[in-house]
Design an enzyme around this catalytic site. Sequence first.
Site, PDB file in Angstrom:
ATOM      1  N   SER A 138      -2.661  -3.850   2.236  1.00 35.36           N
ATOM      2  CA  SER A 138      -3.638  -3.574   1.188  1.00 35.36           C
ATOM      3  C   SER A 138      -3.016  -3.032  -0.098  1.00 35.36           C
ATOM      4  O   SER A 138      -3.662  -3.042  -1.145  1.00 35.36           O
ATOM      5  CB  SER A 138      -4.698  -2.588   1.699  1.00 35.36           C
ATOM      6  OG  SER A 138      -4.137  -1.303   1.907  1.00 35.36           O
TER       7      SER A 138
ATOM      8  N   LYS B 247      -4.263   4.487  -0.748  1.00 38.95           N
ATOM      9  CA  LYS B 247      -4.762   3.667  -1.855  1.00 38.95           C
ATOM     10  C   LYS B 247      -4.324   4.312  -3.169  1.00 38.95           C
ATOM     11  O   LYS B 247      -3.722   5.380  -3.197  1.00 38.95           O
ATOM     12  CB  LYS B 247      -6.293   3.568  -1.837  1.00 38.95           C
ATOM     13  CG  LYS B 247      -6.908   3.110  -0.527  1.00 38.95           C
ATOM     14  CD  LYS B 247      -6.659   1.652  -0.229  1.00 38.95           C
ATOM     15  CE  LYS B 247      -7.314   1.252   1.091  1.00 38.95           C
ATOM     16  NZ  LYS B 247      -6.960  -0.129   1.483  1.00 38.95           N
TER      17      LYS B 247
END
EC number: 3.4.21.89
Length: 282
Positions: free
Chosen positions: A44, A121
């Site tokens: 990701s 993230k």
Amino acid sequence: MARSSSSGEGSFIWETIKTIFWALVIAGVFRSLFFQPFWIPSGSMKDTLLVGDFLFVNKMSYGYSYASCPNIKIRRFGIDLDARDICGFLDNDNTRLLGSEPERGDVAVFRHPVTGEDYIKRVIGLPGDKIQMIDSVLHINGEAVKMEPAGMFIETYAPQGPQGRLPRCFNGAVIGAGGECEKERYLETLPNGLTHSILNIGYSSAADDTGVFEVPEGEYFMMGDNRDNSTDSRFARSRDGVGFVPYENLIGRADRVVFSSGGRSLLFFWDWRKDRFLEPIT
């Protein structure tokens, strides 16, 4: 009178147990207060972080909350302790000890608000911001961020990491095993001047065209750099979505890749990515 051999053996075993106990205590304190090891399990955050990157998360960067305590899971012995089980007294007020706020663009590790799993993230939205994706372009407070084409990101279409997941590809319909998996690469510049790379695989109405997200006070909006392969704050808080991330759920900032292996096992030295050792994270 000489001690019996059984007495000597018992003393040795007891000393060994005490040594292991204090070693675990010291390791736990170090992990809780200073640096937490983190292994990248998914794609990701490509191409900033690759599957198999190993890094230490700086816990001093944002101060301390319940999330600073580790999850302890040893299934063989039936041990399954959540951070809240250990440091629950620091929970539920969304504050931190010796706290400082993350900056836009930080790559941060945090506890998923629902599952308690550790996620990594990029901090995109700060409290009070309005975040929106329009035709695959990030908008912050009504302004489109600057994006520049930066060629293609190319990797081998093959199982990656211990989980053996295949990467998603821009050209996925025309390649087979061992082929070149391509993704469009762009350089994105955030309002504070930080430039980092992002990847594009294809259009997704749910991820590339969204409504406006107004970031509440005390919470943050997180996104993965591999924009079409990231479960992040664009998706409502649930077991499958992240939603906004509370301040107290932050664990720390990731500053540098320490080690990287592209294989199924750390022991496969022929798959080590030597060019990523001690690589700064931007």
